[in-house]
Design an enzyme around this catalytic site. Structure first.
Site: not given
Length: 121
Positions: A32, A35
């Site tokens: 991600c 993230c």
């Protein structure tokens, strides 16, 4: 205080569900992009606001059952708990400012509640 990595259901229970006060659970995944962007902001909050919040991180690919239990459908997701109960959810990239503002308000609410719990409340 450092960010604590949740490695098992027992960790989650101890570090989140049985923890007094406010806990910020950071749900993430290695693939991600957002993230990776928010990770340093999470670490900064954990250090700067250690007296207000306990911060844990949960890799959704490793701890799928926890992510499913709390309906984590997107990452990054921040799920805030107070005394073991879900309090608020923030989905997607969230700035350090936004996180700190929420935590300051939540901690002020907690202080107000503690003042009202005296013998005459």
């Amino acid at each position: 205080m450092a960010v604590v990595s949740i490695e098992s259901d027992a960790d989650f229970s101890l570090q989140v569900l049985h923890k007094k006060g406010i806990v910020m659970a950071y749900f993430w995944a290695s693939w991600c992009g957002p993230c990776k962007m928010i990770r340093s902001e999470i670490e900064n909050v954990a250090e700067k606001m250690a007296s207000i919040v306990h911060v844990v991180c949960i890799n959704v690919d490793v701890r799928q059952e926890i992510a499913e239990k709390y309906d984590i459908m997107a990452v990054p997701t921040l799920l805030f708990f107070k005394d073991g109960e879900p309090l608020r959810r923030m989905i997607g990239y969230t700035s350090q400012e936004e996180i700190e503002k929420f935590l300051q308000n939540a901690s002020q609410d907690e202080e107000q509640n503690n003042k009202m719990e005296g013998p005459c409340a």
